[in-house]
Scaffold this motif. Structure first.
Motif, short mmCIF file in Angstrom:
data_model
loop_
_atom_site.label_atom_id
_atom_site.label_comp_id
_atom_site.label_asym_id
_atom_site.label_seq_id
_atom_site.Cartn_x
_atom_site.Cartn_y
_atom_site.Cartn_z
N VAL A 87 -8.60 -6.47 -55.54
CA VAL A 87 -7.51 -5.80 -54.83
C VAL A 87 -7.15 -4.52 -55.58
CG1 VAL A 87 -5.21 -6.04 -53.85
CG2 VAL A 87 -6.65 -8.04 -54.14
N ASP A 88 -7.13 -4.61 -56.91
CA ASP A 88 -6.82 -3.44 -57.71
C ASP A 88 -7.90 -2.38 -57.52
OD1 ASP A 88 -5.38 -1.92 -59.60
OD2 ASP A 88 -6.77 -2.53 -61.17
N VAL A 90 4.62 -4.31 -63.27
CA VAL A 90 5.70 -5.05 -63.91
C VAL A 90 5.86 -4.53 -65.34
CG1 VAL A 90 6.50 -7.34 -64.60
CG2 VAL A 90 5.04 -7.10 -62.58
N ALA A 118 -7.23 -0.78 -54.22
CA ALA A 118 -6.02 0.04 -54.28
C ALA A 118 -6.28 1.30 -55.10
CB ALA A 118 -4.87 -0.76 -54.88
N SER A 139 3.31 -1.62 -69.19
CA SER A 139 3.49 -2.40 -67.97
C SER A 139 2.16 -3.05 -67.63
CB SER A 139 3.90 -1.47 -66.82
OG SER A 139 2.84 -0.58 -66.54
N ILE A 140 2.18 -4.02 -66.72
CA ILE A 140 0.92 -4.50 -66.16
C ILE A 140 0.96 -4.31 -64.65
CG2 ILE A 140 0.52 -6.13 -68.05
CD1 ILE A 140 1.04 -8.36 -66.03
N PRO A 141 -0.17 -3.86 -64.09
CA PRO A 141 -0.20 -3.53 -62.66
C PRO A 141 0.00 -4.77 -61.78
CG PRO A 141 -2.09 -2.61 -63.81
CD PRO A 141 -1.43 -3.55 -64.76
N LEU A 142 0.56 -4.53 -60.63
CA LEU A 142 0.80 -5.60 -59.68
C LEU A 142 -0.51 -6.17 -59.15
CD1 LEU A 142 3.06 -7.05 -58.08
CD2 LEU A 142 2.80 -5.32 -56.31
N TYR A 143 -1.53 -5.32 -59.03
CA TYR A 143 -2.80 -5.77 -58.47
C TYR A 143 -3.77 -6.11 -59.58
CZ TYR A 143 -0.68 -2.68 -54.99
OH TYR A 143 0.20 -2.05 -54.16
N SER A 144 -4.71 -7.01 -59.28
CA SER A 144 -5.76 -7.31 -60.25
C SER A 144 -7.10 -7.33 -59.53
CB SER A 144 -5.50 -8.67 -60.91
OG SER A 144 -5.87 -9.70 -60.01
N GLY A 145 -8.18 -7.28 -60.31
CA GLY A 145 -9.53 -7.46 -59.79
C GLY A 145 -9.88 -6.65 -58.57
#
Lengths: 214, 486
Positions: free
Chosen positions: B195-196, B180, B199, B187-193
């Protein structure tokens, strides 16, 4: 005879392309999708998202490339928990976008560094690591003291995080600039480090062994 | 035919020059960051030159600027030669070249100033990621467009690998970089923790799989038979390995996350697939090496072939090492240490750089209007400097990694840890000097290659090289062995 079917792939560009795309997709679908579903079930109430100052510190940590030498992931191994403290839980990095688990320890793990040293120690160490630890090979970060915090950017970051699920209130976002007033990126970095392993710890995780000094 | 169709080698030449320049830049970055780990004041108090800011420039510079430029150039060369056809969409191909160079320049001039997502191996921010995606899709159009209009009925296996590289990188790049935007540069990634993490390592590992392995295997499957001057040892074996490799690799990324907060079942699946992976890897290595069988005498006199043979040996060695390191027990020791760095560099300096250097030496004279490189002696020097530099680097980092890993887990009779983290750093630090020295030798070898290439390209740079006509007489009658047939 099987070779006949095979010839079809070998002679049709589109078929080769489609089959390749299908074959490379299985692994990611099988491994990432279940995690994505499971992650949405983590109770957000367990962990609180970063306050503005620590969020600014996280941002500086990310933009400085700290993850290239420091991990934030204590593995489920005896010698790890003995040195660094309790095993890292999934919730602890729930609000880290991106996660900062790291892959290499040129310096020690930082997942539970919060509270192990005083603010004054961190300040001195970030200004000149070798003033505190003569053998250290970490670069100086004295320039963080000269950098102010872009409060608007932190607000945008909070809004974007809220969009993705972080429970920030309008009031918290609106008051962020006042919390960052007069602070440098050095202050933010120290606040971030001091919160690691404490403020991002799930509330129901109980007391944890903090491990040794590094 | 009214007018004679010719191969589009202009674009291949551009990629050749670019890849040499990026190799010099990327390797120089590597030597600087290596030295910084021993001499931490080397950044002279300039934030942009700190290790954390500059290392992405090394990895991006090598993998995406040098590696991908070489892959794009050779793929255009090979798609034309194995299809007996001129490259499709010449204008778009030019856009791919300049667009890709722009991506590389933008990435490497923004990352040192903190404009980074800090997703390992995917550091550039969103505005660069979008440009990369656009260039990549254009690249796919040119490559597959060329395959579609080929005159040889069968698609040669090298193009399969290049095709998989192009498709998989497009998927991985887009999925891993979803974010986003919060400003024009951030930007900040769609995934966190967790899941990131999955990914990122699904991406990170498959960058190894599809850029550093599949892409360069494409190079290998064309240039090795070419240089050995005999057909591929087994064409059918190469196809079996292809499907096995592309489907197994994608599962293996979880081996970067052993004993972490990633669910256990994913770790176990990742480990199992990583161990299976040794089979298609060794299949390709064996296929390449066996292609030289009976031609060893020629290898003795040909430095380009020597680079190729050595690259295949390193490919076999480092894929075996990778499968071993993916075993959870071994991984508990190797993870977070310089052993990982050693493994990466036996793969990148040993396999990727050597197959690329060998292939470029083989391809360059053909597109520069010469029968051979300007100086064979310089090629020999390059080979030995590169090999010795690689060995110094890898052996130093193996030693450092295993030493640190053992010290971290060493406990006394009472069960307490014997060494502080600092103890391990002090012990392995001298090896960082050896590593920097190894890197310097590799960089020196590359400088020699650049000089040799400059000399060899004298005619081409003045535009004196006549385009090579496409052999159109035999269209429709090609075989799978086309690559070796002319």
């Amino acid at each position: 005879m099987n070779f006949k079917y095979f010839e079809a792939i070998e002679k049709k560009t589109w078929l080769l392309g489609v089959l390749t795309a299908v074959f490379v997709s299985f692994g990611g679908l099988a491994e990432i999708t279940p995690l994505f579903v499971a992650a949405n079930k983590i109770e957000a109430a367990d962990v609180k998202p970063y306050d503005p100052l620590r969020l600014a510190g996280f941002q500086t940590y990310v933009h400085s490339g700290c993850y290239l030498c420091h991990s934030q992931m204590i593995r489920n191994l005896g010698f790890e928990t003995q040195r660094y403290g309790a095993v890292s839980l999934a919730q602890e990095s729930f609000y880290d976008r991106p996660m900062q688990w790291g892959s290499k320890r040129t310096g020690p793990d930082l997942a539970r560094v919060g509270g192990k040293y005083s603010n004054a120690w961190h300040l001195e160490h970030l200004r000149d690591p070798r003033a505190v630890v003569p053998e250290s090979n970490m670069p100086k970060y004295n320039w963080l003291e000269d950098l102010s915090i872009d409060a608007e950017l932190i607000q945008s970051r909070m809004r974007a995080m809220r969009l993705l699920g972080a429970p920030y209130s309008d009031e918290e976002i609106a008051s962020a600039p006042s919390k960052l007033e007069g602070k440098t990126q050095m202050d933010a970095m120290i606040a971030y480090l001091q919160g690691l392993g404490i403020d991002n710890r799930p509330q129901n995780a109980g007391e944890h062994d903090k491990g040794h000094k590094l | 035919m009214q007018t004679q169709e010719t191969y589009n080698d202009d674009i291949v030449r551009l990629f050749l020059y670019a890849s040499i320049i990026w190799a010099l830049i990327g390797m120089l970055m590597g030597v600087i960051v290596a030295a910084e780990l021993y001499w931490p004041n080397l950044n002279a108090d300039i934030p942009a030159l700190t290790f954390g800011r500059l290392r992405p420039n090394h990895t991006f510079g090598i993998i995406l600027a040098f590696g991908v430029s070489a892959l794009m150039g050779t793929s255009f060369y090979i798609a034309q030669r194995t299809g007996h056809v001129r490259l499709a969409y010449g204008g778009l191909a030019k856009f791919v070249f300049w667009g890709w160079q722009l991506c590389c320049v933008l990435a490497m001039t923004t990352m040192p100033f903190g404009l980074t997502q800090s997703k390992e191996y995917a550091e550039p921010e969103w505005f660069i990621d979008i440009l990369i995606a656009v260039v990549w899709i254009s690249y796919a159009i040119v490559f597959f467009g060329t395959l579609a209009r080929r005159r040889i009925s069968n698609i040669y296996v090298a193009c399969w690998y290049y095709g998989a590289f192009i498709i998989a990188v497009a998927l991985m790049h887009i999925i891993n970089n979803l974010a986003v935007p919060i400003s024009w540069t951030r930007s900040i990634p769609l995934y966190s923790g967790v899941v990131d993490a999955m990914a990122q390592w699904w991406y990170g590992h498959n960058a190894v799989a599809f850029i550093l392995t599949a892409g360069f295997l494409g190079m290998m499957y064309y240039f090795v038979p070419r240089q050995a001057q005999q057909p591929l040892w087994s064409y059918r074996f190469s196809i079996v390995n292809f499907w096995a490799l592309i489907s197994v690799y994608m599962w293996a990324g979880a081996h970067h996350l052993m004993y972490t907060a990633l669910p256990d079942w994913v770790q176990s699946v990742g480990m199992a697939f990583s161990i299976i992976l040794v089979m298609p890897s060794w299949g390709s290595a064996a296929n390449g090496l066996m292609t030289f069988s009976g031609a060893w005498q020629r290898v003795k006199e040909d430095p380009a072939a020597q680079f190729m043979v050595m690259s295949l040996i390193f490919y076999g060695a480092s894929t075996m090492e990778g499968s071993i390191m993916a075993d959870k027990t071994v991984n508990s020791l190797s993870h977070y240490t310089d052993w990982t760095v050693a493994h990466v560099h036996s793969g990148s300096l040993g396999w990727v750089a050597m197959i690329t250097i060998g292939s470029l030496y083989a391809m360059a004279p053909r597109i520069l209007g010469r029968t051979e490189m300007h100086s064979k002696k310089a090629m020999f020097w390059h080979f030995w400097l590169h090999l010795i530099g690689t060995l110094l680097y890898v052996i130093a980092m193996w030693t450092a990694g295993i030493t640190a890993g053992l010290m971290w887990r060493e406990t006394g009779a009472d069960g307490t840890l014997l060494y502080s983290f600092l103890d391990s750093l002090v012990t392995i630090k001298p090896l960082y000097v050896v590593r920097a020295l190894g890197g310097t030798l590799v960089l020196t070898g590359m400088a020699i290659m650049a000089w040799n290439m400059w000399k060899t390209s004298a005619d081409a740079r003045q535009g004196k090289v006549a385009p090579i006509p496409v052999p159109v007489d035999d269209h429709g009658h090609g075989s799978t062995q086309t690559a070796n047939a002319y």
